[in-house]
Write a protein that holds these residues in place. Structure first.
Motif, mmCIF file in Angstrom:
data_model
loop_
_atom_site.group_PDB
_atom_site.id
_atom_site.type_symbol
_atom_site.label_atom_id
_atom_site.label_comp_id
_atom_site.label_asym_id
_atom_site.label_seq_id
_atom_site.Cartn_x
_atom_site.Cartn_y
_atom_site.Cartn_z
ATOM 1 N N VAL A 59 -27.107 36.547 34.544
ATOM 2 C CA VAL A 59 -25.913 36.448 34.700
ATOM 3 C C VAL A 59 -25.437 37.601 34.928
ATOM 4 O O VAL A 59 -24.729 38.279 36.188
ATOM 5 N N ALA A 82 -24.759 38.922 38.380
ATOM 6 C CA ALA A 82 -23.234 38.799 39.240
ATOM 7 C C ALA A 82 -22.423 39.768 37.829
ATOM 8 O O ALA A 82 -21.493 39.812 38.325
ATOM 9 N N ASN A 96 -20.704 35.862 30.827
ATOM 10 C CA ASN A 96 -20.334 34.852 30.498
ATOM 11 C C ASN A 96 -20.520 34.575 29.117
ATOM 12 O O ASN A 96 -21.811 33.504 28.966
ATOM 13 N N GLU A 141 -19.508 27.859 36.876
ATOM 14 C CA GLU A 141 -19.580 28.635 37.723
ATOM 15 C C GLU A 141 -18.371 28.542 39.095
ATOM 16 O O GLU A 141 -17.816 29.413 39.385
ATOM 17 N N TYR A 186 -15.884 30.699 37.751
ATOM 18 C CA TYR A 186 -15.432 32.309 38.333
ATOM 19 C C TYR A 186 -15.875 32.404 39.401
ATOM 20 O O TYR A 186 -15.566 33.809 39.680
ATOM 21 N N LYS A 187 -16.448 31.012 40.506
ATOM 22 C CA LYS A 187 -16.120 32.194 41.874
ATOM 23 C C LYS A 187 -15.083 32.329 42.486
ATOM 24 O O LYS A 187 -14.495 33.212 43.183
ATOM 25 N N MET A 195 -25.235 30.874 41.899
ATOM 26 C CA MET A 195 -25.558 29.736 41.676
ATOM 27 C C MET A 195 -26.754 29.346 41.259
ATOM 28 O O MET A 195 -26.964 28.518 40.264
ATOM 29 N N PHE A 247 -26.929 30.686 36.772
ATOM 30 C CA PHE A 247 -26.137 30.558 36.525
ATOM 31 C C PHE A 247 -26.978 29.044 36.192
ATOM 32 O O PHE A 247 -26.804 28.160 35.155
#
Length: 289
Positions: free
Chosen positions: A26, A30, A34, A77, A81-82, A186, A189
């Motif tokens: 992650v 990203a 997390n 996510e 988070y998105k 995605m 995750f």
């Protein structure tokens, strides 16, 4: 060294490595930490508990845990988070901590705060010379090793894996080349959460009880392992997990230092970061200005 200490240390290291892989993937793709990842382990453990009570089959329990944890990872996510894509790292970090406490509170509302014992996971022992080896330890080692090799091959050999590498190197350039960045994040995750489900099952094999804060300390230690190995590096997460598991088990086997095991583990993190700030297998990245 006692063979049991070696096996148990490698087994614990495999669990930490599986969790650390979720953190490092992650972060690498990203660029976020997390901190709710440890609580996905707890979700998987409670799923295993419920399915064992209903069906009595560890295989069915594992499949259910994988499905639920994967769905939970994707949902978190998308919801948490998105919407923060492009937000400051501090905002994302605070959100991750909030999600962690939300999952712990939800588990406490559903299952209560007391620990619950998990049955049907003891697989017995076998003799290896003069040593008596726990079958669960061997299963953890073998399956954990297979999962780590499979993940490495997936990232290096598949189109999706190469897209993950591209996003981790340069998200903007990958997007210009037609990579669906949101889809890749995605999937990352989802994979990390599925690995956490395996980690939850293996953790229950060694400590057969579950409570709402089950994933907190393993999550922090796995994050420590990811940083030791080199955050963002998949081989680094594996190496860091194995190293931390071995150090923890060896320290616990020595009465003089057993009470200071956790302090020694985090002390190891400090030493490695002082000597090599990017971690053992970490790579220096050029920052764009």
């Amino acid at each position: 060294m006692n063979l049991n200490i070696l096996f148990d240390g490698l087994s614990l290291g495999a669990i930490y490595a599986l969790i650390a892989l979720g953190y490092t993937m992650v972060y690498g793709i990203a660029k976020m930490l997390n901190f709710a990842h440890g609580d996905i382990i707890m979700v998987g453990a409670y799923t295993v508990l419920c399915m064992l009570n209903l069906m009595g089959s560890p295989i069915v329990a594992l499949v259910a845990a994988i499905v639920l944890c994967t769905a939970m990872g994707i949902l978190i996510e998308k919801i948490a988070y998105k919407p923060l894509r492009g937000a400051s790292p501090l905002a994302v970090l605070i959100t991750a901590i909030g999600v962690s406490y939300f999952l712990q509170g939800l588990a406490q509302l559903i299952f209560g705060s007391a620990s619950r014992q998990v049955s049907h996971l003891y697989l017995g022992t076998f003799k290896l010379g003069a040593m008596e080896i726990n079958v669960g330890t061997v299963v953890t080692l073998v399956v954990g090793g297979i999962l780590m090799v499979a993940l490495t091959l997936f990232v290096k050999k598949t189109r999706t894996g190469r897209a993950m590498l591209a996003v981790s190197e340069d998200r903007g350039a990958a997007q210009l080349m037609g990579v669906n960045v949101n889809r890749i994040i995605m999937i990352t995750f989802a994979i990390g959460s599925a690995l956490a489900a395996f980690a939850g099952l293996f953790y229950l094999m060694s400590i057969p009880s579950v409570n709402p804060t089950l994933g907190a300390m393993p999550g922090i230690k796995a994050f420590t392992a990811a940083v030791i190995g080199g955050i963002g590096s998949i081989p680094g997460a594996m190496l860091g997990g194995i190293l931390l598991g071995m150090v923890e088990n060896i320290c616990k086997s020595i009465p003089v230092v057993s009470d200071y095991t956790t302090a020694i583990e985090f002390g190891l993190l400090i030493v490695i970061l002082l000597v090599r700030p990017i971690g053992i297998l970490g790579k220096k990245r050029r920052e764009k200005v």
